[in-house]
Design an enzyme around this catalytic site. Sequence first.
Site, mmCIF file in Angstrom:
data_model
loop_
_atom_site.group_PDB
_atom_site.id
_atom_site.type_symbol
_atom_site.label_atom_id
_atom_site.label_comp_id
_atom_site.label_asym_id
_atom_site.label_seq_id
_atom_site.Cartn_x
_atom_site.Cartn_y
_atom_site.Cartn_z
ATOM 1 N N CYS A 1 0.850 -1.184 0.000
ATOM 2 C CA CYS A 1 0.000 0.000 0.000
ATOM 3 C C CYS A 1 0.889 1.238 0.000
ATOM 4 O O CYS A 1 2.074 1.160 0.286
ATOM 5 C CB CYS A 1 -0.860 0.062 1.263
ATOM 6 S SG CYS A 1 -2.025 -1.302 1.385
ATOM 7 N N GLY B 1 -0.466 0.669 -5.079
ATOM 8 C CA GLY B 1 -1.775 0.051 -4.917
ATOM 9 C C GLY B 1 -2.783 0.700 -5.819
ATOM 10 O O GLY B 1 -2.960 1.919 -5.775
ATOM 11 N N ASN C 1 0.498 0.383 5.933
ATOM 12 C CA ASN C 1 1.213 -0.379 4.906
ATOM 13 C C ASN C 1 1.999 -1.465 5.618
ATOM 14 O O ASN C 1 2.787 -1.181 6.504
ATOM 15 C CB ASN C 1 2.150 0.549 4.134
ATOM 16 C CG ASN C 1 3.074 -0.199 3.162
ATOM 17 O OD1 ASN C 1 4.166 0.260 2.866
ATOM 18 N ND2 ASN C 1 2.646 -1.350 2.670
ATOM 19 N N GLY C 2 1.785 -2.695 5.193
ATOM 20 C CA GLY C 2 2.499 -3.815 5.809
ATOM 21 C C GLY C 2 1.529 -4.917 6.155
ATOM 22 O O GLY C 2 0.360 -4.874 5.768
ATOM 23 N N TYR D 1 11.809 -4.311 -6.937
ATOM 24 C CA TYR D 1 10.629 -4.142 -7.782
ATOM 25 C C TYR D 1 9.659 -3.053 -7.341
ATOM 26 O O TYR D 1 9.149 -2.318 -8.166
ATOM 27 C CB TYR D 1 9.870 -5.476 -7.839
ATOM 28 C CG TYR D 1 8.480 -5.378 -8.433
ATOM 29 C CD1 TYR D 1 8.303 -5.327 -9.810
ATOM 30 C CD2 TYR D 1 7.359 -5.329 -7.607
ATOM 31 C CE1 TYR D 1 7.027 -5.231 -10.356
ATOM 32 C CE2 TYR D 1 6.083 -5.228 -8.159
ATOM 33 C CZ TYR D 1 5.924 -5.186 -9.528
ATOM 34 O OH TYR D 1 4.676 -5.082 -10.062
HETATM 35 P P1 5GP Z 1 5.951 -13.954 -13.776
HETATM 36 O O1 5GP Z 1 6.668 -14.199 -15.066
HETATM 37 O O2 5GP Z 1 6.651 -14.575 -12.659
HETATM 38 O O3 5GP Z 1 4.524 -14.380 -13.887
HETATM 39 O O4 5GP Z 1 5.926 -12.393 -13.546
HETATM 40 C C1 5GP Z 1 7.115 -11.682 -13.448
HETATM 41 C C2 5GP Z 1 6.799 -10.213 -13.422
HETATM 42 O O5 5GP Z 1 6.069 -9.897 -12.243
HETATM 43 C C3 5GP Z 1 8.044 -9.355 -13.394
HETATM 44 O O6 5GP Z 1 8.052 -8.532 -14.523
HETATM 45 C C4 5GP Z 1 7.907 -8.522 -12.145
HETATM 46 O O7 5GP Z 1 8.214 -7.171 -12.407
HETATM 47 C C5 5GP Z 1 6.482 -8.655 -11.727
HETATM 48 N N1 5GP Z 1 6.345 -8.638 -10.235
HETATM 49 C C6 5GP Z 1 7.331 -8.566 -9.417
HETATM 50 N N2 5GP Z 1 6.911 -8.492 -8.177
HETATM 51 C C7 5GP Z 1 5.697 -8.518 -8.115
HETATM 52 C C8 5GP Z 1 4.831 -8.440 -6.974
HETATM 53 O O8 5GP Z 1 5.023 -8.080 -5.859
HETATM 54 N N3 5GP Z 1 3.696 -8.732 -7.192
HETATM 55 C C9 5GP Z 1 3.573 -9.231 -8.278
HETATM 56 N N4 5GP Z 1 3.002 -10.218 -7.872
HETATM 57 N N5 5GP Z 1 4.148 -8.984 -9.456
HETATM 58 C C10 5GP Z 1 5.303 -8.680 -9.401
HETATM 59 MG MG MG Z 2 7.965 -6.484 -14.470
#
Ligand code: 5GP
Ligand code: MG
Length: 458
Positions: free
Chosen positions: A2, A28, A103-104, A243
Amino acid sequence: MCGIFGIYGHKDASRLTYLGLYALQHRGEESAGIVAANGGGKVKSHNGMGLVSDVFNEKTIKSLHGNVAVGHVRYSTTGSSISKNIQPFLVAHRKGHIAIAHNGNLVNTRQLRRGMESKGSIFQTSMDSELVVHLIAKSDKKDKEHVIIDALSQLEGAYSIILMLNNTLIGARDPYGFRPLCIGKLDGAYVLASETCALDLIQAKYVRDIEPGEIVFIDNKGLRSIKPFPPQTHASCIFEYIYFSRPDSNIFEKNVYLTRKRLGKQLAKEHPVKADLIMPIPDSGNYAALGFAEASNIPYEIGMIRNHYIGRTFIQPSQFIRDFKVKIKLNPIKDVLKGKRIVIIEDSIVRGTTSRIRVKTLREAGAKEIHMRVSCPPLISPCFYGIDFPTKKELIASNRTIESIKDFIGLDSLKYLSLEGMLKSMLLPKEEFCTACFTGNYPTKLSKKVSKKMLEKN
Ligand code: 5GP
Ligand code: MG
């Protein structure tokens, strides 16, 4: 995950909060809300499902009078995605109004909640944040400071919190410091925000981070800080750098963009590859890809173009929408890719399902070889502190070897950054971080019931 924002002592409090939330939108996209107080006991709230720009307009912002405001953008982790779970959560009780933006993710919610329900407490939502409000309301301590200490001392897990208690603005971070929260100043007003990019937008000056375990109280006497809890080993979320945070933000006092570029350079050092071009999977891979290209002396190209008029792929929890969005989000440029050996840089692989679709479209666009380099180690364990990772079962790296992930995604080669390489790339000492998603070493106790299900391998 969040985004949270608060401001004290500004005549345009709600308008600035709206702008702050705009800057924090990436944290979010599910719902947004603002609560404002005018000091005379009047409190107003407006919120809704959707983006900040969907939820607010000139009229609603104007209706939120007052010099103090708190705002929140939500990405549901604990508590399902429904409108009664929108934050800030606002209640009126015998001590006045309480609004909370959190957040958390707490790890002892079940025990606390069960304990309170058995004594007659009634909960309206399934959010962690409501629990905090109950703890505040129940406290028999006399003054504000001790009430907050009493409530927060019962929490285990991750919280960066902004509270409005009548006319006092309060900011706090848990003693581990999992999630970011910083302090800024603007025309004599105090600002609190998840990330510095929110301060930049409203032209507030960054003052400092709230420290892990610190609580700040802001009222007409200024800012007062206390650190009532025993110090803990810090556990700042390393995934904020990988990320989650915006690259133009400084979080935990260090810049995100520069950190990502260093991750990319280290990745090139660890896993070089002969290729014609380096390209990111936009936007999250852009910065590590820059570092990788710089370190490997291979040209940086943009081989896919992002459609900016849709939200982030993962932010919508439903599987149906996720697949749809993956396809609509990025389009490869055939004339750049045709016949080329390409290296795609990803910030992380979660389920592997998005990457698989991406690689398929890159092949269809004519790429001859596709190598993937990932700017963090394999994600093998779920997060209990606020990042919306799936269960262990769904994390592709917890069940497959790297070789088998390579085949699943359809790559010519796949390499991840090492744990040591990732930690070395950080601009903070490695002891500062929580790396549980890569190691399975959790810095706090976990509720057995919750963790059992999340940690099942098959
Ligand atoms: P995957 O190929 O594993 O389905 O998706 C990878 C992508 O998900 C990457 O491009 C990354 O930037 C994105 N991603 C990274 N972290 C998160 C997150 O916290 N939540 C989600 N779930 N997506 C994310
Ligand atoms: Mg990505």
